[in-house]
Design an enzyme around this catalytic site. Structure first.
Site, PDB file in Angstrom:
ATOM      1  N   HIS A 240      -1.421  -5.055  -5.907  1.00 52.89           N
ATOM      2  CA  HIS A 240      -0.032  -5.033  -6.379  1.00 52.89           C
ATOM      3  C   HIS A 240       0.822  -3.788  -6.385  1.00 52.89           C
ATOM      4  O   HIS A 240       1.802  -3.754  -5.670  1.00 52.89           O
ATOM      5  CB  HIS A 240       0.274  -5.929  -7.633  1.00 52.89           C
ATOM      6  N   HIS A 267       7.659   2.971  -8.913  1.00 50.67           N
ATOM      7  CA  HIS A 267       8.829   2.874  -8.119  1.00 50.67           C
ATOM      8  C   HIS A 267       9.574   4.380  -8.094  1.00 50.67           C
ATOM      9  O   HIS A 267      10.217   4.601  -7.133  1.00 50.67           O
ATOM     10  CB  HIS A 267       9.469   2.054  -8.714  1.00 50.67           C
TER      11      HIS A 267
HETATM   12 ZN   LIG Z   1       5.737  -5.455  -8.252  1.00 50.93          ZN
END
Ligand SMILES: [Zn+2]
Length: 320
Positions: A240, A267
């Protein structure tokens, strides 16, 4: 030979329109989404129908990277963009317009699979314009404490990713592979997002992750995995992370030719890596492919991260 999604000489858009309905991970509210074909070289652009605002899926529009990647334009935001963007990048969609009536994408099952499934069903349409790609020619590295991303020259798109969680159910996992479309579909797209029970409870007390459930995330507690169906892959967690990386890196606006080596990424680190690429134009070239898989230098740009104004032309059809 397996084909890499970015290595088609011509740009592609969707063969038709896709409508989807789901719930927002954080709002818990129902959300409808329509993905439409778009003009050549318009890129991936979100359209907040309720605010009549276009938000191009580009790194300079990122406004928040906590929990998910959120992009925005003049106060109108779209969050949890990464899984759909990964599906589009993984299948080689260069141009698409994504219409939403709220601030969040539907979370679906927490992976990119539902998007991939519908995109494959509707099919892709080849467009007349050539695709451009960013070809890494020199190493680029960023470090943030014990997290790092290195990007090396490589004739293809390869990701090596390792994670290390102080948690028995996850601990150390590493995934390294050449990312072809087939591999993206079979090995990456079905990997679900994951969270820790204590964190999920804390988030929900603070009005976040209200739509989060065992139907759209792998949830882990001290004893193990709470999902009755178990994992889709033994190393679903790191897969993932690779999915998130593919989705976030598509915010460069062009496919990347290089080997991305990520250690404990997220991120925020993805964004820093993209910003470093933008800051280091001597380390890459913007190239066009002559034939599938064969890169030839087309041009070099020091400011490739801003789409031309014509990129917004496709939105007229939304407001009409
Ligand atoms: Zn994700």
């Amino acid at each position: 030979m397996e084909r890499y999604y970015g290595w088609e000489p011509f740009q592609h858009t969707l063969g038709g329109k896709i409508r989807m309905a789901g719930i927002g991970l954080h709002s818990g509210q129902p959300v409808n989404m329509t993905i439409r074909p778009a003009h050549p070289s318009s890129g991936i652009v979100f359209w907040r129908k309720d605010k009549q605002m276009a938000i191009p899926a580009l790194m300079d529009r990122v406004v928040d990277t906590t929990l998910a990647t959120t992009i925005g334009e003049q106060g109108a935001v779209i969050s949890t963009t990464e899984h759909l963007l990964a599906a589009l990048a993984g299948l080689g969609v260069d141009n698409a317009q994504i219409e939403l009536e709220g601030a969040e994408l539907p979370i679906m099952d927490g992976s990119a699979w539902p998007f991939v499934h519908l995109l494959r069903k509707i099919g892709l349409r080849r467009q007349k314009s050539f695709k451009k790609i960013i070809k890494i020619t020199d190493e680029i590295t960023i470090q943030d404490g014990d997290r790092s991303i290195r990007i090396l020259p490589y004739e293809g798109f390869r990701i090596t990713c390792e994670i290390d969680f102080d948690h028995a159910a996850i601990s150390k996992q590493c995934y390294s592979a050449e990312i072809t479309t087939d591999r993206f579909i079979t090995e990456i797209s079905r990997a679900r997002t994951f969270g820790f029970l204590e964190e999920v409870e804390h988030l929900q007390q603070n009005g976040k992750a209200l739509g989060g459930s065992l139907a759209n995330a792998v949830v882990v507690d001290r004893l193990g995995i709470l999902n009755a169906e178990g994992l889709r892959f033994e190393d679903e967690f790191v897969r993932h992370k690779v999915l998130d990386l593919i989705g976030d890196f598509s915010l460069l606006g062009f496919p990347l030719m290089g080997h991305v080596i990520a250690s404990r990424p997220g991120h925020q680190l993805h964004l820093k890596a993209m910003q470093e690429i933008a800051r280091r134009p001597e380390c890459w070239q913007l190239v066009r492919l002559h034939r599938a898989g064969e890169a030839g230098i087309l041009e070099r740009s020091i400011r490739p991260f801003f789409l031309p104004v014509s990129a917004l032309a496709g939105h007229q059809s939304c407001s009409a």
